[in-house]
Design a protein around this motif. Sequence first.
Motif, short mmCIF file in Angstrom:
data_model
loop_
_atom_site.label_atom_id
_atom_site.label_comp_id
_atom_site.label_asym_id
_atom_site.label_seq_id
_atom_site.Cartn_x
_atom_site.Cartn_y
_atom_site.Cartn_z
N ARG A 22 0.83 -1.20 0.00
CA ARG A 22 0.00 0.00 0.00
C ARG A 22 0.86 1.25 0.00
O ARG A 22 0.52 2.25 -0.65
N VAL A 23 1.99 1.21 0.71
CA VAL A 23 2.90 2.37 0.74
C VAL A 23 3.46 2.62 -0.66
O VAL A 23 3.55 3.77 -1.12
N VAL A 26 0.84 4.30 -2.80
CA VAL A 26 0.72 5.73 -2.50
C VAL A 26 1.79 6.51 -3.24
O VAL A 26 1.53 7.54 -3.88
N ASP A 27 3.04 6.03 -3.19
CA ASP A 27 4.15 6.73 -3.87
C ASP A 27 3.99 6.68 -5.39
O ASP A 27 4.29 7.66 -6.08
N SER A 32 -3.94 9.55 -1.58
CA SER A 32 -3.68 9.58 -0.15
C SER A 32 -3.63 8.16 0.41
O SER A 32 -4.24 7.24 -0.16
N PRO A 33 -2.92 7.97 1.54
CA PRO A 33 -2.92 6.63 2.15
C PRO A 33 -4.32 6.12 2.47
O PRO A 33 -4.59 4.93 2.30
N GLN A 34 -5.20 7.02 2.91
CA GLN A 34 -6.55 6.59 3.24
C GLN A 34 -7.30 6.13 1.99
O GLN A 34 -8.01 5.12 2.01
N VAL A 36 -5.97 4.91 -0.81
CA VAL A 36 -5.41 3.63 -1.24
C VAL A 36 -5.90 2.50 -0.34
O VAL A 36 -6.26 1.41 -0.81
N SER A 37 -5.97 2.75 0.96
CA SER A 37 -6.45 1.74 1.89
C SER A 37 -7.90 1.37 1.60
O SER A 37 -8.26 0.18 1.58
N ARG A 63 5.71 -4.56 5.47
CA ARG A 63 4.64 -4.16 4.56
C ARG A 63 3.95 -5.39 3.96
O ARG A 63 4.61 -6.36 3.59
#
Length: 398
Positions: A22-23, A26-27, A32-34, A36-37, A63
Amino acid sequence: MGDFNQSVILDAIRRSSDGLSRVELVDLIGLSPQAVSNITRRLIAEELIVEAGKTGSGPGKPRTILRINPSGRYAIGVHLDPAVMTVLLMDLMGTVLHRRVRETPIGTEPEQIIDAIAGEVRALLEESPVDPARIEGIGVAPPGPIDQPAGAVVDPPLLLGWHRVPLRDALAEATGMPVLVEKDVTAAAVAEIWAGGHESTQSFIFVYIGTGIGSGIVVNGEVLRGASGNAGEIGHIVADPNGPECECGMRGCIAVTCDPQSLVREAERLGVLSAERHRNGDIADGLTQLCAAAEEGDQQAVEILSRAAVRTARAVSVVANILDVDRVVFGGPFWEPLANRYLEVVPSSLLDFRAARSIHPVEVVSTGIGDDVAAIGAACLMLERTLGPRAERLLLAL
């Protein structure tokens, strides 16, 4: 926008050979992380992706790696060639699970051929343990021209009597499944995007050599279809002004100088092939014999193929100059016997004809997908239409 973002994430995971965390998403994508989550949670719930273990070294929380679930969705692909029809079942990662091939019924009557396709689809499903509910539908790749909005085949040269045949609707009625129709060369380009490997470039021309010659066009990762679904018709680009007359009224078009039938006829006229040398006038066999003669050193055979390769490069350069692509991919059911000779001649000839040759190279390669590229592309059509990150997903209905 949500559907588009979901398709972008799914496509990024699919293209990664080792999966993505997930990280990393995001990159890579910039959400946003939210966001993607939330999207990955939904994709897991729909069984399109799976969590496939953890990775990490040093400080910090390991991860979780996300990978495509190959059995999350399936699609059926059909390639309708005037000589042979291929029907196959493919999973979400482009793996062909089942395949059936048979001769196209003689006579080219639309109803007879559509019934034959439906019969092959039913037989394919009976052979497979796949849950039909997970099959997105059937993609069909006939020869063009087509009327894509209507799902109709419109007077293809070698399917006589196919005047505005409603192939999409007729096959949907016969099978009870959603159906998409795309001409064979465009389907081949879709296959190259979906199943051509993780290093596939974003802008390329797929030169399809089958009963005829055409091209599929991909720019910035999207297939160019045109207003009616017939973009990429190169058959009437003039490659030899002194060549034979074409039915369009011009001379030396690709359609009468470079298609396999033209090469075999030229070889017969020059005595490289005799009427007895290939079976019953079969074009595939004649082309194989011609290419074998060239490999054995027959100078006339070499000259026939070399001329055709230069003419083909000249036509492809027209498209390459207009679109400024960085790769040309060759494939199709008649490509394999031509590959050695063409890959010797086309790259240098294409360089001579290109306007931007001093700025960037154009790679010339064979497809890695094989002879079934149009059938695989037809199956990919359903997956690309349903799950791919298409720009049209961003359009708002009025």
